[in-house]
Design an enzyme around this catalytic site. Sequence first.
Site, short mmCIF file in Angstrom:
data_model
loop_
_atom_site.label_atom_id
_atom_site.label_comp_id
_atom_site.label_asym_id
_atom_site.label_seq_id
_atom_site.Cartn_x
_atom_site.Cartn_y
_atom_site.Cartn_z
N ASP A 121 -54.39 41.76 -19.37
CA ASP A 121 -53.62 40.77 -18.61
C ASP A 121 -52.98 41.40 -17.38
O ASP A 121 -53.00 40.83 -16.30
CB ASP A 121 -52.54 40.14 -19.51
CG ASP A 121 -53.14 39.39 -20.68
OD1 ASP A 121 -53.73 38.33 -20.48
OD2 ASP A 121 -53.03 39.89 -21.82
N HIS A 174 -52.15 40.62 -32.60
CA HIS A 174 -53.61 40.74 -32.78
C HIS A 174 -53.90 41.67 -33.95
O HIS A 174 -54.98 42.23 -34.05
CB HIS A 174 -54.25 41.30 -31.51
CG HIS A 174 -53.80 40.60 -30.27
ND1 HIS A 174 -52.74 41.07 -29.53
CD2 HIS A 174 -54.25 39.48 -29.68
CE1 HIS A 174 -52.56 40.24 -28.49
NE2 HIS A 174 -53.45 39.26 -28.57
N GLY A 219 -55.00 35.51 -24.06
CA GLY A 219 -56.13 35.31 -24.94
C GLY A 219 -55.93 34.11 -25.84
O GLY A 219 -54.81 33.66 -26.06
N SER A 220 -57.01 33.56 -26.37
CA SER A 220 -56.92 32.45 -27.32
C SER A 220 -56.70 32.99 -28.73
O SER A 220 -56.76 34.18 -28.98
CB SER A 220 -58.20 31.61 -27.25
OG SER A 220 -58.28 30.94 -26.01
N GLY A 221 -56.43 32.05 -29.63
CA GLY A 221 -56.18 32.43 -31.02
C GLY A 221 -54.71 32.39 -31.38
O GLY A 221 -54.33 32.68 -32.52
N HIS A 222 -53.87 32.04 -30.40
CA HIS A 222 -52.42 32.00 -30.61
C HIS A 222 -51.88 30.58 -30.60
O HIS A 222 -50.69 30.36 -30.47
CB HIS A 222 -51.71 32.82 -29.53
CG HIS A 222 -52.14 34.24 -29.46
ND1 HIS A 222 -51.94 35.11 -30.49
CD2 HIS A 222 -52.80 34.94 -28.50
CE1 HIS A 222 -52.43 36.30 -30.16
NE2 HIS A 222 -52.96 36.21 -28.95
#
Lengths: 332, 332
Positions: free
Chosen positions: A110, A219, A54-57
Amino acid sequence: MQRIINNADHVVEDMLEGFIAAHEDIVSRTQNPRVLKYNQAPVSGKVGIVTGGGSGHKPAFIGYLGKNMIDAVAVGEIFSSPTAKAFLDAIREADSGHGVACLYGNYSGDNMNVKMARMLAEEEGIVVRTVVANDDVASAPKSEREKRRGVAGEILMWKTAGAKAALGGTLDEIVQVTQRTIDNTRSIGIGLTPCTIPAVGKPNFSIVPGYMELGIGHHGEPGIKVTELMTAKEMAEVCTEKILDDILIEEESEVVVLVSGLGSTPVMELYIFFNEVRRSLDMHKIHIHRSYVGNYFTSLDMMGVTLTILKLDKEITELIDLETNAVSFKQL
Amino acid sequence: MQRIINNADHVVEDMLEGFIAAHEDIVSRTQNPRVLKYNQAPVSGKVGIVTGGGSGHKPAFIGYLGKNMIDAVAVGEIFSSPTAKAFLDAIREADSGHGVACLYGNYSGDNMNVKMARMLAEEEGIVVRTVVANDDVASAPKSEREKRRGVAGEILMWKTAGAKAALGGTLDEIVQVTQRTIDNTRSIGIGLTPCTIPAVGKPNFSIVPGYMELGIGHHGEPGIKVTELMTAKEMAEVCTEKILDDILIEEESEVVVLVSGLGSTPVMELYIFFNEVRRSLDMHKIHIHRSYVGNYFTSLDMMGVTLTILKLDKEITELIDLETNAVSFKQL
């Protein structure tokens, strides 16, 4: 929400476009807008190395594309798995005919999408093997390691896998050393503030000022406990002890230490935390062979820190030490 | 105050100790605890490169110590100039008998202390020349450039100075190209939240949620105006225009773009901002030769961003492109 964005529903596209433009000497777009690759991939004669999440990392995962590291990355929405199609396309981009190692973190989305992508890739004749990172000691008891999440320790497994592939390792050899790397790696995080997904507009959990959450996930998954805010020394000691309770690291061992901010943590404070980790390890007569201190694997705008420790052996040390030009991991 | 520290009065010492331990392959302590040096300094036959400034801007200034960049740095308290003695000791550490260029930002404390250090060094027979960065367009009108503050543009002047020195430049040649670098560099910042000096415990100014401050200084100095929060595109456009109003950059020119977070800015948002800067420059037919996006020069825990643009010429381009192993600027 004090953010530097255009449209909360469009942050991933905007970020990717900026990232590709800033690093066009190392990374390229592909036909799938949610797959980025190292410019030289597929590297002829080499096993391909793929990850995704996922994005945001940021800078994970795309910041680790580069020579001697990752060949292709599948990119998801904020805090959501990439699709199976994105993983499949990343595998295709990385494959030079010698197979692909897909190395990702232990999250249900994932797991499911990589499984499907692997099946589809194998129907096309691409041999795919996987290694799943589960370095977060706070996410399940030691007896249930298979339930643990993958966090910043993933970076170190990408490093050894990419180096082994670059040095001519076979797919089996790469999987073996990558699995050993993650088996020898433990991480734990502390959150001091929550984070906000732009499209949601408010935090999905709260941390009361004056308190902190030990063992928080990448998260914002709940940690082990909420305590009054500790000093940097106390934070470092509790994190180091949680890790050393979980994995035997003998006196005089050599380790890699990776300290990452969670997005809004001032760099100065990461060094203050690292300094106390170093002291704690000194007390245990554990030696730091190499350290990384910075924003390596973040959680949007969370204030906090993660500690990752990798216990070294001879082969892993050589692989960790190999140079790379990866955007966020340049090592001479 | 959600911070990762031990004692608010001791953050600089703790940070320095962690920094030295993390980067002992590149930097060393010296007899003066407020002076750090590149391991190989003084480099025989080479002009020394020195800088210094207040703390709280990590990775500036010490992150730029390294091969082909800075030889010694004088370290101040949070947001306070280093002492004249620290600048003097940094000059001594950098000098190999070929003189020292001391390159720093335009703040009254730094000006005073460098002046005194220079005088004392020259009494010892060390030739010292200075270049003062004044790249912040928001801090004074164009007609009073000598009053402007130095901000993230300092990094680019350190880069060209360090490269020129490494390539065998004389002190005069280094001063000349360094001055031309900063004369061709402009910066502007936007603050979305204030920052808090740990020992003070609360912000020394405020930004109302939903608003932002255009032209804010690196210590929270007042900017040009407070406006409602803009989109990333609007922020990039107004910053780019303020810079292009101030310095003539012809169509088809090549530039360096440096986008820095101010401490608490998520990395993802820096790439979103950079993407819009790139589009704005495209509209002006200005080409980006090289870009840097990350936390390069921060302001404690401020949320915000700075844009720096350097107009290139042939010599400056060659110097910018030279490799360096500086901690925060590794360039292969």
